[in-house]
Design a protein around this motif. Structure first.
Motif, PDB file in Angstrom:
ATOM      1  N   ASP A 289       0.828  -1.197   0.000  1.00 60.67           N
ATOM      2  CA  ASP A 289       0.000   0.000   0.000  1.00 60.67           C
ATOM      3  C   ASP A 289       0.868   1.255   0.000  1.00 60.67           C
ATOM      4  N   ASP A 290       0.306   2.322  -0.493  1.00 57.91           N
ATOM      5  CA  ASP A 290       0.961   3.620  -0.546  1.00 57.91           C
ATOM      6  C   ASP A 290       1.067   4.203   0.864  1.00 57.91           C
ATOM      7  N   LYS A 291       2.275   4.693   1.215  1.00 56.76           N
ATOM      8  CA  LYS A 291       2.484   5.236   2.561  1.00 56.76           C
ATOM      9  C   LYS A 291       1.573   6.413   2.833  1.00 56.76           C
ATOM     10  N   VAL A 292       1.446   7.304   1.858  1.00 60.11           N
ATOM     11  CA  VAL A 292       0.586   8.470   2.039  1.00 60.11           C
ATOM     12  C   VAL A 292      -0.855   8.022   2.252  1.00 60.11           C
ATOM     13  N   ASN A 293      -1.271   7.016   1.482  1.00 58.95           N
ATOM     14  CA  ASN A 293      -2.621   6.480   1.590  1.00 58.95           C
ATOM     15  C   ASN A 293      -2.840   5.873   2.977  1.00 58.95           C
ATOM     16  N   ARG A 294      -1.826   5.202   3.501  1.00 54.30           N
ATOM     17  CA  ARG A 294      -1.939   4.585   4.825  1.00 54.30           C
ATOM     18  C   ARG A 294      -2.155   5.616   5.925  1.00 54.30           C
ATOM     19  N   MET A 295      -1.589   6.822   5.734  1.00 56.32           N
ATOM     20  CA  MET A 295      -1.659   7.853   6.764  1.00 56.32           C
ATOM     21  C   MET A 295      -2.891   8.752   6.626  1.00 56.32           C
ATOM     22  N   ALA A 296      -3.669   8.577   5.577  1.00 49.68           N
ATOM     23  CA  ALA A 296      -4.817   9.457   5.341  1.00 49.68           C
ATOM     24  C   ALA A 296      -5.836   9.323   6.469  1.00 49.68           C
ATOM     25  N   ASP A 297      -6.399  10.455   6.882  1.00 53.66           N
ATOM     26  CA  ASP A 297      -7.350  10.452   7.999  1.00 53.66           C
ATOM     27  C   ASP A 297      -8.579   9.612   7.703  1.00 53.66           C
ATOM     28  N   ASP A 298      -8.999   9.586   6.418  1.00 53.49           N
ATOM     29  CA  ASP A 298     -10.220   8.849   6.085  1.00 53.49           C
ATOM     30  C   ASP A 298      -9.955   7.390   5.710  1.00 53.49           C
ATOM     31  N   LYS A 299      -8.685   6.966   5.813  1.00 52.22           N
ATOM     32  CA  LYS A 299      -8.338   5.582   5.498  1.00 52.22           C
ATOM     33  C   LYS A 299      -8.832   4.664   6.615  1.00 52.22           C
ATOM     34  N   GLU A 300      -9.445   3.540   6.246  1.00 50.02           N
ATOM     35  CA  GLU A 300      -9.918   2.590   7.252  1.00 50.02           C
ATOM     36  C   GLU A 300      -8.749   2.054   8.073  1.00 50.02           C
ATOM     37  N   LYS A 301      -8.898   2.094   9.387  1.00 50.45           N
ATOM     38  CA  LYS A 301      -7.842   1.608  10.280  1.00 50.45           C
ATOM     39  C   LYS A 301      -7.935   0.086  10.361  1.00 50.45           C
ATOM     40  N   LYS A 302      -6.835  -0.587   9.983  1.00 50.17           N
ATOM     41  CA  LYS A 302      -6.795  -2.050   9.991  1.00 50.17           C
ATOM     42  C   LYS A 302      -5.640  -2.526  10.858  1.00 50.17           C
ATOM     43  N   GLY A 303      -5.819  -3.660  11.481  1.00 49.96           N
ATOM     44  CA  GLY A 303      -4.754  -4.206  12.308  1.00 49.96           C
ATOM     45  C   GLY A 303      -4.887  -5.699  12.526  1.00 49.96           C
ATOM     46  N   VAL A 304      -3.832  -6.271  13.072  1.00 46.03           N
ATOM     47  CA  VAL A 304      -3.807  -7.692  13.436  1.00 46.03           C
ATOM     48  C   VAL A 304      -3.125  -7.801  14.793  1.00 46.03           C
ATOM     49  N   PHE A 305      -3.753  -8.533  15.738  1.00 45.79           N
ATOM     50  CA  PHE A 305      -3.151  -8.770  17.039  1.00 45.79           C
ATOM     51  C   PHE A 305      -1.996  -9.763  16.876  1.00 45.79           C
ATOM     52  N   THR A 306      -0.855  -9.447  17.476  1.00 45.53           N
ATOM     53  CA  THR A 306       0.325 -10.310  17.329  1.00 45.53           C
ATOM     54  C   THR A 306       0.323 -11.498  18.281  1.00 45.53           C
ATOM     55  N   GLY A 307      -0.574 -11.453  19.263  1.00 47.31           N
ATOM     56  CA  GLY A 307      -0.546 -12.503  20.291  1.00 47.31           C
ATOM     57  C   GLY A 307       0.414 -12.181  21.424  1.00 47.31           C
ATOM     58  N   ARG A 308       1.018 -11.002  21.379  1.00 49.21           N
ATOM     59  CA  ARG A 308       2.009 -10.603  22.394  1.00 49.21           C
ATOM     60  C   ARG A 308       1.551  -9.328  23.112  1.00 49.21           C
ATOM     61  N   TYR A 309       2.195  -9.123  24.290  1.00 52.18           N
ATOM     62  CA  TYR A 309       1.825  -7.976  25.124  1.00 52.18           C
ATOM     63  C   TYR A 309       3.071  -7.201  25.555  1.00 52.18           C
ATOM     64  N   ALA A 310       2.887  -5.884  25.681  1.00 50.55           N
ATOM     65  CA  ALA A 310       3.915  -5.012  26.254  1.00 50.55           C
ATOM     66  C   ALA A 310       3.378  -4.469  27.579  1.00 50.55           C
ATOM     67  N   ILE A 311       4.298  -4.062  28.456  1.00 41.03           N
ATOM     68  CA  ILE A 311       3.900  -3.589  29.787  1.00 41.03           C
ATOM     69  C   ILE A 311       4.040  -2.075  29.850  1.00 41.03           C
ATOM     70  N   ASN A 312       2.938  -1.394  30.199  1.00 38.32           N
ATOM     71  CA  ASN A 312       2.988   0.052  30.395  1.00 38.32           C
ATOM     72  C   ASN A 312       3.907   0.319  31.586  1.00 38.32           C
ATOM     73  N   PRO A 313       4.996   1.072  31.394  1.00 39.05           N
ATOM     74  CA  PRO A 313       5.999   1.216  32.453  1.00 39.05           C
ATOM     75  C   PRO A 313       5.536   1.976  33.693  1.00 39.05           C
ATOM     76  N   VAL A 314       4.426   2.734  33.598  1.00 36.15           N
ATOM     77  CA  VAL A 314       3.976   3.493  34.774  1.00 36.15           C
ATOM     78  C   VAL A 314       2.710   2.921  35.407  1.00 36.15           C
ATOM     79  N   THR A 315       2.006   2.054  34.683  1.00 34.16           N
ATOM     80  CA  THR A 315       0.775   1.480  35.242  1.00 34.16           C
ATOM     81  C   THR A 315       0.865  -0.029  35.414  1.00 34.16           C
ATOM     82  N   GLY A 316       1.813  -0.673  34.708  1.00 32.96           N
ATOM     83  CA  GLY A 316       1.913  -2.124  34.752  1.00 32.96           C
ATOM     84  C   GLY A 316       0.867  -2.819  33.905  1.00 32.96           C
ATOM     85  N   TYR A 317       0.036  -2.065  33.195  1.00 33.36           N
ATOM     86  CA  TYR A 317      -1.033  -2.632  32.376  1.00 33.36           C
ATOM     87  C   TYR A 317      -0.428  -3.424  31.213  1.00 33.36           C
TER      88      TYR A 317
END
Length: 850
Positions: A289-317
């Motif tokens: 995909d086009d980088k500019v197209n990916r950043m467009a405000d009206d572009k549908e936001k798509k994602g995939v969960f990696t199955g992994r987690y990061a820890i918020n350093p100030v909340t532990g979440y």
């Protein structure tokens, strides 16, 4: 007698060339002026965009010559690059032959325009004696730590078969051919332009002679932003993910993480998870995909969960880590801490994928999660943020960064959008990269005494794809300069923008054979006082040239900080399009009275747009010159529009410019006897005053307009001057002839930068010994630039009721008396009481009555 441009122009072009009129040398006793237009790529033909660019520069140069400056005005050829190679393949010829033939043809075209170039300084970037020094400087940059090689995901154009720098990708497409760009992993050579990011940014504030639009484009491209770099630990390993954020005040509200699909950890995070297959497919799809197209405000936001987690350093979440289509590696670290309550993209993503929202900045009017329809991005007070609760969010930014720094969780940092310049190109027609790859020693620079590394000769054919250098064994196979073992020569060539990043320095001493250029010459001529070219190069050539100049300074070659003192970005030349339903796009000459010259069908006249070969709305400069002469072409293109704006082509405008030059010719020719005679005394009458005013006000106007590059209004002033001279011609007496002669000779001088051939011809006809191109520029007397008689507007209660003619600086009471004598003014004031009488000297009268 009729003006014959064909004979006149050929005659004077030969005289200028034979006398080497525009050849210059370094002369420390004279004030210099370096005028330069962006040099052309030798495509084979000069187009009207070229004519406009070069005509503007020629007026400035010739004007400065006449002012007594030592003027450097050179020309050369940006001769390497993909278009020449592709054209050569299509025409079954060699790029060197193709380029050489095109240069020869285009040079002849340029000479027909009568441009004041010092052709002894001509350079072609494909000449080994040019790129030899480029190779040497490249090695010196490597030794200074400004050049490196690495494997990375790069922009790839399948049509051009080569890598593109980020700056060469426009709306997801190749800047040259328009083909869709995809991401490909390759080895490549880089220049560390990022080492100069701060200086490049800081100096945009010092470039007073540049258009603000260009400076803004460069500032945005460099993209400096202040924030924090925060370490997020992972739950499944000891590794950490670094995140850059400009909003550390929202850290307590970070509930998930978004990674760019091209992030180096993306595939590793997916490995061994249930999401691995889906995640890898997502990566492959998004990278197309086009980088500019990916950043467009009206572009549908798509994602995939990696199955992994990061820890918020100030909340532990424990924050789920997603791959997201709207996150790019080009910004920050390629990882984003997502704060959905306070970032709109994160908000939309969280709603779609069921991620938690947490309010941490509360506005005065309050905020409820249950009623939020969009992210709150404004100011407020921190809530749900531990010890920082109650702090205003701006103060909290520094306080939270200090906390992170104290606990080794993060630090204050600066981020740039600018990325290092990837200069490797997998094509033949370019400067070879002067390195050898050795299995034992790695990348080894070619010794200076073996430079230049010349391009070998290769056979070209239409089926050729990729880099033919890979197949030339005599070029590729060599020995390592360090250990002497068999090695392979680098087969990538340099980005063509390398050559155009320093050509203006080579012009200062193009015959120098001991260095890229002579330092004393460069320090005399640089900076370029006036640079002229298209705004499309704002973040390509213009940014690279600034970077390269600073590098050359730091290597000790030159003393200047910046290459170009003033920049003029000329507008495009535009014309309406012509289209036949049967035969498609038509050239202008193929449309006759609304009918197609090919089939007789009705022609649809389209909107006015940039001249382009594809839509055939082009005018051939050669045909224009053959019909009307170069001076007419120059005059029209200078008169039709201010230099920085678009120019709409007009056939009637061209004819009008030709008629004007013929009027000038007749005016001088018909008065040759008067010009060649001596005249004594000057009459003191109204006609003398009118001629003096016309003469000096015109010289003042033309001089000031050239200085501020409003060349169209300078031409208009000369046209008005000619009208004044024709009006005066019939009423001349002996007492006017000396002044009229002065007017005619002055007219020729001020025309010389604009229409040099006609000016030289007329100057010779009047019996002048020297060339007008070397005549001294005319000075004006300010006392004669104002008329004694002026027109003043008269208002009654603020409404215009009449105009009166008065003598300049007439006494106020006399002005009031004249105003009240005006019939329409008296009609609106008779019987009224005067509340106030206002006089703005030499401009306005206003009677306030009731």
């Amino acid at each position: 007698m009729k003006y014959n441009p064909a004979e006149t122009e050929e005659k004077w072009q030969k005289i200028w060339e034979d006398r080497k009129l525009f050849k210059v040398a370094t002369d420390n006793s004279k004030e210099k002026f370096y005028c330069l237009e962006m040099f052309p790529y030798p495509s084979g033909k000069i187009h009207m965009g070229h004519v406009r660019n070069y005509a503007i520069g020629d007026v400035i140069s010739r004007y400065k010559f006449m002012q007594g400056f030592n003027v450097l005005h050179p020309m050369g050829w940006d001769a390497f690059g993909l278009p020449a190679e592709n054209a050569a393949i299509e025409n079954s010829t060699h790029p060197a032959v193709w380029t050489k033939n095109n240069i020869s043809y285009m040079k002849a075209q340029l000479k027909k325009l009568g441009l004041s170039y010092d052709w002894d300084r001509e350079v072609a970037t494909c000449d080994p004696e040019y790129y030899k020094w480029e190779q040497m400087v490249f090695i010196q940059m490597y030794e200074k730590g400004l050049v490196y090689k690495k494997k990375s995901l790069l922009n790839w154009c399948d049509d051009c078969n080569t890598v593109l720098a980020n700056e060469q990708v426009e709306d997801g497409a190749c800047w040259r051919c328009g083909h869709e760009v995809r991401i490909k992993e390759l080895d490549g050579w880089y220049l560390k332009i990022t080492d100069y990011a701060d200086e490049l940014l800081d100096f945009t504030e010092k470039l007073d002679g540049w258009p603000s639009k260009v400076l803004t484009m460069q500032q945005n491209w460099i993209g400096k932003s202040y924030g924090a770099e925060i370490d997020f630990a992972l739950t499944h390993s000891d590794e950490k993910i670094k995140v850059f954020t400009t909003r550390p005040d929202t850290l307590f509200g970070a509930t998930f993480m978004s990674l760019a699909p091209e992030h180096p950890m993306a595939k590793a995070l997916l490995k061994g998870t249930e999401q691995e297959k889906e995640g890898l497919e997502f990566i492959d799809a998004i990278l197309k995909d086009d980088k500019v197209n990916r950043m467009a405000d009206d572009k549908e936001k798509k994602g995939v969960f990696t199955g992994r987690y990061a820890i918020n350093p100030v909340t532990g979440y424990q924050m789920p880590i997603f791959l997201a289509n709207f996150v790019l590696m080009d910004y920050g670290t390629g990882a984003v801490m997502a704060v959905p309550a306070h970032d709109q993209r994160d908000f939309e993503f969280a709603k779609k994928y069921g991620c938690e929202l947490k309010i941490v900045i509360m506005p005065k009017e309050g905020l409820e999660l249950e009623t939020m329809t969009e992210a709150y991005t404004g100011a407020g007070t921190l809530v749900n943020s531990g010890v920082f609760d109650g702090t205003d969010n701006e103060s909290a930014k520094k306080a939270i960064v200090d906390y992170l720094d104290t606990h080794n969780l993060g630090k204050s940092t600066v981020n740039y959008r600018l990325r290092d310049w990837q200069i490797s190109r997998q094509r033949y027609w370019g400067a070879p990269i002067p390195f050898i790859q050795c299995d034992c020693c790695g990348s080894v620079p070619v010794p200076f005494d073996q430079l230049p590394v010349q391009l070998p000769d290769v056979d070209f054919n239409p089926e050729m794809r990729g880099n033919p250098l890979d197949k030339v064994e005599s070029f590729v196979n060599t020995t390592c300069p360090k250990c002497g073992k068999p090695a392979r020569r680098e087969t990538d060539t340099m980005d063509t923008f390398m050559e155009s990043s320093w050509y203006f320095l080579r012009y200062t001493s193009p015959q120098c054979d001991t260095a890229p250029f002579n330092k004393d010459d460069a320090n005399y001529w640089m900076n370029v006082d006036q640079y002229i070219g298209g705004i499309e190069h704002a973040i390509l050539h213009l940014l690279y040239a600034r970077f390269y100049t600073k590098v050359m300074r730091d290597l000790g070659y030159v003393s200047v900080d910046e290459p170009f003192k003033r920049l003029l970005t000329q507008g495009m030349v535009c014309k309406e399009t012509y289209k036949c339903p049967v035969d498609g796009w038509l050239f202008p000459e193929e449309s006759k009275e609304g009918k197609c010259a090919k089939c007789g069908g009705d022609v649809v006249i389209g909107r006015v747009e940039k001249m382009s070969k594809s839509k055939k709305n082009v005018i051939d400069p050669n045909k224009l010159i053959q019909t009307y002469g170069a001076d007419t072409a120059r005059l029209f293109i200078l008169f039709a529009s201010p230099p920085e704006r678009e120019l709409e082509w007009s056939d009637s405008g061209v004819e009008g410019s030709f008629r004007f030059l013929n009027r000038v010719y007749r005016l001088v020719f018909n008065n040759l006897e008067l010009i060649k005679a001596d005249h004594a005394g000057t009459a003191e009458d109204a006609l003398t005053k009118e001629l003096l005013y016309a003469l000096h006000s015109t010289v003042k106007k033309v001089t000031e307009d050239i200085e501020r590059y409003q060349l169209n209004t300078a031409v208009a002033a000369m046209m008005e001057f000619v009208n004044s001279l024709y009006s005066a011609e019939a009423n001349l007496t002996d007492g006017h002839k000396a002044l009229f002669k002065d007017c005619l000779l002055t007219l020729i001088k001020i025309l010389a930068p604009f229409t040099p051939h006609l000016a030289e011809e007329l100057w010779e006809m009047t019996g002048q010994a020297e060339l007008v191109s070397r005549a001294e520029w005319v000075k004006f007397d300010a006392a004669h630039t104002q008329k004694d008689e002026i027109v003043v507007a008269v208002q009654v209660n603020g409404k215009l009721r009449g105009q009166i003619g008065i003598s300049r600086n007439m006494a106020q009471d006399d002005v009031f008396a004249l105003a009240l004598a005006n019939e329409n003014v008296s009609k609106h004031t008779d019987g009224m009481t005067f509340v106030k009488k206002i006089y703005v000297p030499n401009k306005l009268v206003n009677f306030v009555v009731k």
